[in-house]
Design a protein around this motif. Sequence first.
Motif, PDB file in Angstrom:
ATOM      1  N   GLU A 150       0.743  -1.140   0.139  1.00 53.40           N
ATOM      2  CA  GLU A 150       0.626   0.719   0.066  1.00 53.40           C
ATOM      3  C   GLU A 150       0.816   1.036  -0.176  1.00 53.40           C
ATOM      4  O   GLU A 150       0.756   1.782  -1.021  1.00 53.40           O
ATOM      5  N   ALA A 151       1.993   0.966   0.902  1.00 53.98           N
ATOM      6  CA  ALA A 151       2.148   2.329   0.316  1.00 53.98           C
ATOM      7  C   ALA A 151       3.804   2.499  -0.401  1.00 53.98           C
ATOM      8  O   ALA A 151       3.163   3.685  -0.609  1.00 53.98           O
ATOM      9  N   PHE A 152       3.518   1.604  -1.231  1.00 52.36           N
ATOM     10  CA  PHE A 152       4.090   1.974  -3.066  1.00 52.36           C
ATOM     11  C   PHE A 152       3.513   2.550  -3.784  1.00 52.36           C
ATOM     12  O   PHE A 152       3.520   2.905  -4.728  1.00 52.36           O
ATOM     13  N   ALA A 153       2.194   1.774  -3.128  1.00 53.72           N
ATOM     14  CA  ALA A 153       0.540   2.486  -4.672  1.00 53.72           C
ATOM     15  C   ALA A 153       0.730   4.160  -4.094  1.00 53.72           C
ATOM     16  O   ALA A 153       0.634   4.006  -4.980  1.00 53.72           O
ATOM     17  N   GLU A 154       0.542   4.266  -2.608  1.00 58.64           N
ATOM     18  CA  GLU A 154       0.685   5.712  -2.517  1.00 58.64           C
ATOM     19  C   GLU A 154       1.847   6.194  -3.537  1.00 58.64           C
ATOM     20  O   GLU A 154       1.137   7.246  -3.979  1.00 58.64           O
ATOM     21  N   LEU A 155       3.121   5.976  -3.166  1.00 55.26           N
ATOM     22  CA  LEU A 155       4.412   6.598  -4.491  1.00 55.26           C
ATOM     23  C   LEU A 155       3.851   6.943  -5.139  1.00 55.26           C
ATOM     24  O   LEU A 155       3.971   7.705  -6.575  1.00 55.26           O
ATOM     25  N   TYR A 156       3.439   5.615  -6.198  1.00 55.06           N
ATOM     26  CA  TYR A 156       3.109   4.781  -7.407  1.00 55.06           C
ATOM     27  C   TYR A 156       2.035   6.458  -7.919  1.00 55.06           C
ATOM     28  O   TYR A 156       1.741   6.763  -8.777  1.00 55.06           O
ATOM     29  N   ARG A 157       0.969   6.938  -7.433  1.00 55.01           N
ATOM     30  CA  ARG A 157       0.233   6.848  -7.019  1.00 55.01           C
ATOM     31  C   ARG A 157       0.374   9.256  -7.901  1.00 55.01           C
ATOM     32  O   ARG A 157      -0.289   9.886  -8.319  1.00 55.01           O
ATOM     33  N   HIS A 158       1.492   8.942  -6.666  1.00 54.12           N
ATOM     34  CA  HIS A 158       2.151  10.520  -7.636  1.00 54.12           C
ATOM     35  C   HIS A 158       2.585  10.600  -8.066  1.00 54.12           C
ATOM     36  O   HIS A 158       3.039  11.540  -9.034  1.00 54.12           O
ATOM     37  N   PHE A 159       3.476   9.590  -8.354  1.00 57.08           N
ATOM     38  CA  PHE A 159       4.260   9.700  -9.636  1.00 57.08           C
ATOM     39  C   PHE A 159       3.579   8.578 -10.258  1.00 57.08           C
ATOM     40  O   PHE A 159       4.745   7.220 -10.695  1.00 57.08           O
ATOM     41  N   PRO A 160       3.024   8.853 -11.652  1.00 57.78           N
ATOM     42  CA  PRO A 160       2.850   7.249 -12.402  1.00 57.78           C
ATOM     43  C   PRO A 160       3.261   6.980 -13.607  1.00 57.78           C
ATOM     44  O   PRO A 160       2.873   5.300 -14.196  1.00 57.78           O
ATOM     45  N   ASN A 161       4.249   7.569 -14.357  1.00 58.29           N
ATOM     46  CA  ASN A 161       4.536   7.189 -15.300  1.00 58.29           C
ATOM     47  C   ASN A 161       6.263   6.811 -15.032  1.00 58.29           C
ATOM     48  O   ASN A 161       6.431   7.006 -15.540  1.00 58.29           O
ATOM     49  N   ALA A 162       6.705   7.129 -13.572  1.00 59.95           N
ATOM     50  CA  ALA A 162       7.963   6.927 -13.559  1.00 59.95           C
ATOM     51  C   ALA A 162       8.686   5.759 -13.744  1.00 59.95           C
ATOM     52  O   ALA A 162       7.564   4.268 -13.513  1.00 59.95           O
ATOM     53  N   VAL A 163       9.774   5.135 -13.530  1.00 61.27           N
ATOM     54  CA  VAL A 163      10.148   3.593 -13.337  1.00 61.27           C
ATOM     55  C   VAL A 163      11.245   3.831 -12.768  1.00 61.27           C
ATOM     56  O   VAL A 163      11.886   4.377 -11.707  1.00 61.27           O
ATOM     57  N   TYR A 164      10.581   1.947 -11.460  1.00 60.77           N
ATOM     58  CA  TYR A 164      10.886   2.385 -10.682  1.00 60.77           C
ATOM     59  C   TYR A 164      11.528   0.723 -10.405  1.00 60.77           C
ATOM     60  O   TYR A 164      11.880   0.197 -10.735  1.00 60.77           O
ATOM     61  N   THR A 165      12.772   1.537  -9.182  1.00 62.33           N
ATOM     62  CA  THR A 165      13.895   0.804  -8.700  1.00 62.33           C
ATOM     63  C   THR A 165      14.038   0.397  -7.416  1.00 62.33           C
ATOM     64  O   THR A 165      14.288   1.313  -7.133  1.00 62.33           O
ATOM     65  N   HIS A 166      13.666  -0.719  -6.885  1.00 60.86           N
ATOM     66  CA  HIS A 166      13.405  -0.800  -5.660  1.00 60.86           C
ATOM     67  C   HIS A 166      15.188  -1.323  -5.095  1.00 60.86           C
ATOM     68  O   HIS A 166      15.796  -2.930  -5.325  1.00 60.86           O
ATOM     69  N   ILE A 167      15.581  -0.621  -4.862  1.00 59.43           N
ATOM     70  CA  ILE A 167      17.004  -0.283  -4.119  1.00 59.43           C
ATOM     71  C   ILE A 167      16.874   0.993  -3.399  1.00 59.43           C
ATOM     72  O   ILE A 167      16.911   2.257  -3.569  1.00 59.43           O
ATOM     73  N   THR A 168      18.240   0.518  -2.279  1.00 56.83           N
ATOM     74  CA  THR A 168      18.651   1.784  -1.451  1.00 56.83           C
ATOM     75  C   THR A 168      19.484   2.377  -2.118  1.00 56.83           C
ATOM     76  O   THR A 168      20.650   1.747  -2.013  1.00 56.83           O
ATOM     77  N   ASP A 169      20.544   3.692  -2.423  1.00 58.26           N
ATOM     78  CA  ASP A 169      20.885   4.188  -2.853  1.00 58.26           C
ATOM     79  C   ASP A 169      21.715   5.460  -2.180  1.00 58.26           C
ATOM     80  O   ASP A 169      21.111   5.593  -0.488  1.00 58.26           O
ATOM     81  N   GLN A 170      22.576   6.062  -2.161  1.00 57.77           N
ATOM     82  CA  GLN A 170      23.344   6.915  -1.066  1.00 57.77           C
ATOM     83  C   GLN A 170      22.626   7.754  -0.866  1.00 57.77           C
ATOM     84  O   GLN A 170      22.842   8.846   0.537  1.00 57.77           O
ATOM     85  N   VAL A 171      21.864   8.696  -1.943  1.00 51.13           N
ATOM     86  CA  VAL A 171      20.598  10.298  -1.390  1.00 51.13           C
ATOM     87  C   VAL A 171      19.919   9.829  -0.434  1.00 51.13           C
ATOM     88  O   VAL A 171      19.914  10.257   0.392  1.00 51.13           O
ATOM     89  N   GLN A 172      19.162   8.040  -0.430  1.00 49.81           N
ATOM     90  CA  GLN A 172      18.337   7.441   0.512  1.00 49.81           C
ATOM     91  C   GLN A 172      18.750   7.176   2.613  1.00 49.81           C
ATOM     92  O   GLN A 172      19.134   8.219   3.231  1.00 49.81           O
ATOM     93  N   GLN A 173      20.389   6.640   1.899  1.00 52.65           N
ATOM     94  CA  GLN A 173      21.349   6.812   3.604  1.00 52.65           C
ATOM     95  C   GLN A 173      21.351   7.615   4.043  1.00 52.65           C
ATOM     96  O   GLN A 173      21.228   7.836   5.024  1.00 52.65           O
ATOM     97  N   ASN A 174      21.777   8.876   3.298  1.00 53.45           N
ATOM     98  CA  ASN A 174      22.250   9.659   3.631  1.00 53.45           C
ATOM     99  C   ASN A 174      21.350  10.894   4.147  1.00 53.45           C
ATOM    100  O   ASN A 174      21.329  11.148   5.718  1.00 53.45           O
ATOM    101  N   ALA A 175      20.047  10.981   3.754  1.00 53.31           N
ATOM    102  CA  ALA A 175      18.720  11.367   4.420  1.00 53.31           C
ATOM    103  C   ALA A 175      18.496  10.460   5.481  1.00 53.31           C
ATOM    104  O   ALA A 175      17.849  11.296   6.011  1.00 53.31           O
ATOM    105  N   LEU A 176      18.438   8.930   5.476  1.00 56.21           N
ATOM    106  CA  LEU A 176      17.860   8.330   6.882  1.00 56.21           C
ATOM    107  C   LEU A 176      19.459   8.798   8.337  1.00 56.21           C
ATOM    108  O   LEU A 176      18.566   8.528   8.687  1.00 56.21           O
ATOM    109  N   PHE A 177      20.282   8.827   8.047  1.00 63.70           N
ATOM    110  CA  PHE A 177      21.057   9.908   9.127  1.00 63.70           C
ATOM    111  C   PHE A 177      20.437  10.803   9.969  1.00 63.70           C
ATOM    112  O   PHE A 177      21.150  10.653  11.065  1.00 63.70           O
ATOM    113  N   VAL A 178      19.438  11.565   9.796  1.00 61.29           N
ATOM    114  CA  VAL A 178      18.743  12.573  10.834  1.00 61.29           C
ATOM    115  C   VAL A 178      18.419  11.960  11.791  1.00 61.29           C
ATOM    116  O   VAL A 178      17.925  12.382  12.434  1.00 61.29           O
TER     117      VAL A 178
END
Length: 282
Positions: A150-178
């Motif tokens: 359901e969480a991913f479905a909500e993300l998809y509703r925000h960007f229905p035409n994007a291409v998605y990859t289930h992966i943790t990248d450096q951008v996410q990791q850095n943000a989560l340090f907060v």
Amino acid sequence: MEIQQEIDYKRIADAIEYFRLNFKSQPGLEQAAEHVNLSPFHFQRMFKQWAGVTPKQFLQYLSVEHAKAILKGEKATLFDAAFETGLSGTSRLHDLFIKLEGMTPGEYKNGGEQLQINYSFAETPFGTILAASTHKGICYLAFVDQGHEEAFAELYRHFPNAVYTHITDQVQQNALFVFTQDWNKLKEIKLHLKGTAFQLKVWEALLKVPMGGLTTYSGVAGEIDNPRAMQAVGTAVGHNPVAFLIPCHRVIKATGELGQYHWGSARKNAIIGWEASKVFSV
């Protein structure tokens, strides 16, 4: 370990909600511990480990009196002193590291067409969170309460035409340090957001509210030089696509009451109290 952290947070959130709903009767440690099915000793230890303060101290940070004092600016000198002496001032710095960039009109209009979005799930002190990023920065951050699908479905509703990859990248990791309070690892966080010009102005104003600080809808409206736009500000706050990093949880009622939150009032109470405990307990 992640499952246990989720269980611990839910118990803490349940206890905070119990305290909030029964504040007038001043329930003791034993009553709160019994409510979450723990011994007083284990509850006290778990709460202190999570918040850094006792349950009683934590509840003081959620009081209307405390909120009013902050709204009146009576805590400003404490913020300034802490910042100058290098004590808890560093706990505010993550707000200064966040840079916001709006998506192009084409990206906004076309639902993220041609956008490459990476996404992953992570544990925080406030439950599971879904983090999504483009090559320019974090584009979405939301707490997960109804399951990963359901969480991913909500993300998809925000960007229905994007291409998605289930992966943790450096951008996410850095943000989560907060969430770890490890500012040594924190680099500049960039946000890549889909929003109207007005929404972007409101979200930028929210970034100026320091950790441990609070504001009101009228305060945000004044910050963007549109003092009559309180209702529109409220709508923009409610549509904030990046939980926690854009601190819409720091917007409360002018009366000092904490009010509602997109991701639940219990979580809002937990975040506000947790942030205050990191600033005011030093």
